[in-house]
Design an enzyme around this catalytic site. Structure first.
Site, PDB file in Angstrom:
ATOM      1  CB  ILE A 160      -0.895   0.036   1.038  1.00  0.00           C
ATOM      2  CG1 ILE A 160      -0.240  -0.127   2.524  1.00  0.00           C
ATOM      3  CG2 ILE A 160      -1.874  -1.069   1.114  1.00  0.00           C
ATOM      4  CD1 ILE A 160      -1.075   0.044   3.782  1.00  0.00           C
ATOM      5  CG  ASP A 161      -0.216   4.435  -2.371  1.00  0.00           C
ATOM      6  OD1 ASP A 161       0.289   3.508  -3.281  1.00  0.00           O
ATOM      7  OD2 ASP A 161      -1.271   5.002  -2.872  1.00  0.00           O
ATOM      8  CE  LYS A 162       6.906   8.882   3.129  1.00  0.00           C
ATOM      9  NZ  LYS A 162       7.804   9.811   2.732  1.00  0.00           N
ATOM     10  NE  ARG A 206      -3.458   8.186  -3.433  1.00  0.00           N
ATOM     11  CZ  ARG A 206      -2.034   8.570  -3.571  1.00  0.00           C
ATOM     12  NH1 ARG A 206      -1.387   7.761  -3.276  1.00  0.00           N
ATOM     13  NH2 ARG A 206      -1.757   9.800  -3.739  1.00  0.00           N
TER      14      ARG A 206
END
Length: 328
Positions: free
Chosen positions: A142-144, A248
């Site tokens: 998953i994104d930062k 997103r």
């Protein structure tokens, strides 16, 4: 080791600069990277055989170019004693609750302090090597700035078993998010291929041509509004696929980007009609309001069904606490 790509110039591309042709054909690589490869002699013309070193060379219809892209050598990440929120662990796998701000694996700009660095210390060398030197044990990411649940494999059998479940979309993944405005309808399935943005290489985009198929189900949990003006919505998103930035990108594509999203949220500016605490909390949230809340899977070795749920992190709870006074 290296990757080799062969590109044939079609009629519509005749007259292009060589670097533009390559950038169009190889969207996963930046134009500057491709220009460097040309200058390094990594691009050859098939007929007559020749190494092409000029990025500005004009290409002709029917020409065939071969592009050799050397694989970068990966440095072995160091084990670092970084605290982990471990939800479950056995000799085969580990499930952790990643905080926002932590990168999953080393990459340019984030050489250490990552989840992998922490896992190498915590698991004492037992992580699967199948994910690559920089990504041992990593099956998904998953994104930062996204928080929530991640599963990692400790050996190759577990890695293969989990990877197969991600490939056939049988992994259960639910995300909680706060988006701008009120989605209409309040629940729906978003479908659209996702590919690298043609101009901004740091972004992904929904595209009609190319890319990878992606589908997201969302449903509205709660609406918030101020004096008739929509503020935001608490939503739940279930993934059919797992593409980069999927939630997103899909929510932004239907006009409801996530609150705080610095990449995809620019089109969803806060209305000037919104005042007071509501405006403060929406403009003050500095990361995408996205949390990987539920993770369900079959244990790759025992076959047992597991399902884990993670509470919303403090910053999202705090935002929703303010927004609750505007719930409708």
């Amino acid at each position: 080791m290296s990757d080799m790509f062969q590109i044939t110039v079609d009629t519509g591309q005749a007259g292009f600069r060589l670097d533009k042709l390559l950038a169009t054909a190889l969207p996963d690589f930046s134009r500057s990277r491709l220009q460097a490869l040309i200058k390094e002699g990594q691009v050859t013309l098939s007929t007559p055989p020749a190494i092409i070193r000029s990025p500005s060379r004009t290409v002709k219809s029917g020409e065939v170019f071969s592009v050799n892209i050397p694989m970068p050598e990966e440095a072995l990440p160091s084990a670092q004693n970084i605290p982990l929120d471990v939800i479950f662990e056995d000799q085969h796998l580990i499930v952790v609750n990643k905080p926002a701000g932590m990168v999953v694996h080393p990459a340019p700009g984030s050489p250490d302090g990552t989840l992998v660095n922490a896992l190498l210390h915590h698991c004492a060398g037992s992580l699967s090597g199948i994910g690559g030197v920089k990504r041992p044990g990593i099956v998904h990411r998953i994104d930062k700035e996204t928080s929530g649940l991640l599963i990692m494999a400790k050996h190759d059998k577990a890695h293969h078993g989990l990877a197969d479940q991600f490939a056939d979309h049988s992994i259960e993944r639910l995300y909680s998010a706060v988006c701008k405005g009120h989605p209409v309808p309040p629940a729906a399935r978003i479908e659209g291929n996702i590919a690298r943005h043609p101009v901004d290489r740091k972004r992904m985009a929904v595209t009609k041509n190319g890319g990878k198929w992606a589908a997201t189900h969302y449903r509205t949990i709660k609406h918030y509004q101020q004096a008739g003006t929509p503020l935001a919505s608490l939503i739940e998103c279930q993934l059919e696929t797992g593409r980069t930035h999927q939630v997103r990108v899909h929510m932004a594509n239907i006009g409801h980007p996530l609150v705080g999203d610095p990449v995809y949220g620019r089109a969803g500016k806060i209305s000037g009609k919104i005042k007071g605490p509501a405006r403060d909390v929406l403009t003050g949230f500095k990361r995408q309001a996205l949390h990987a809340r539920v993770l369900g899977f079959l244990h790759p070795v025992t076959g047992e069904r597991f399902k884990f749920e993670s509470e919303l992190p403090y910053d999202m709870k705090e935002m929703l606490g303010v927004l609750d006074r505007y719930a409708v």
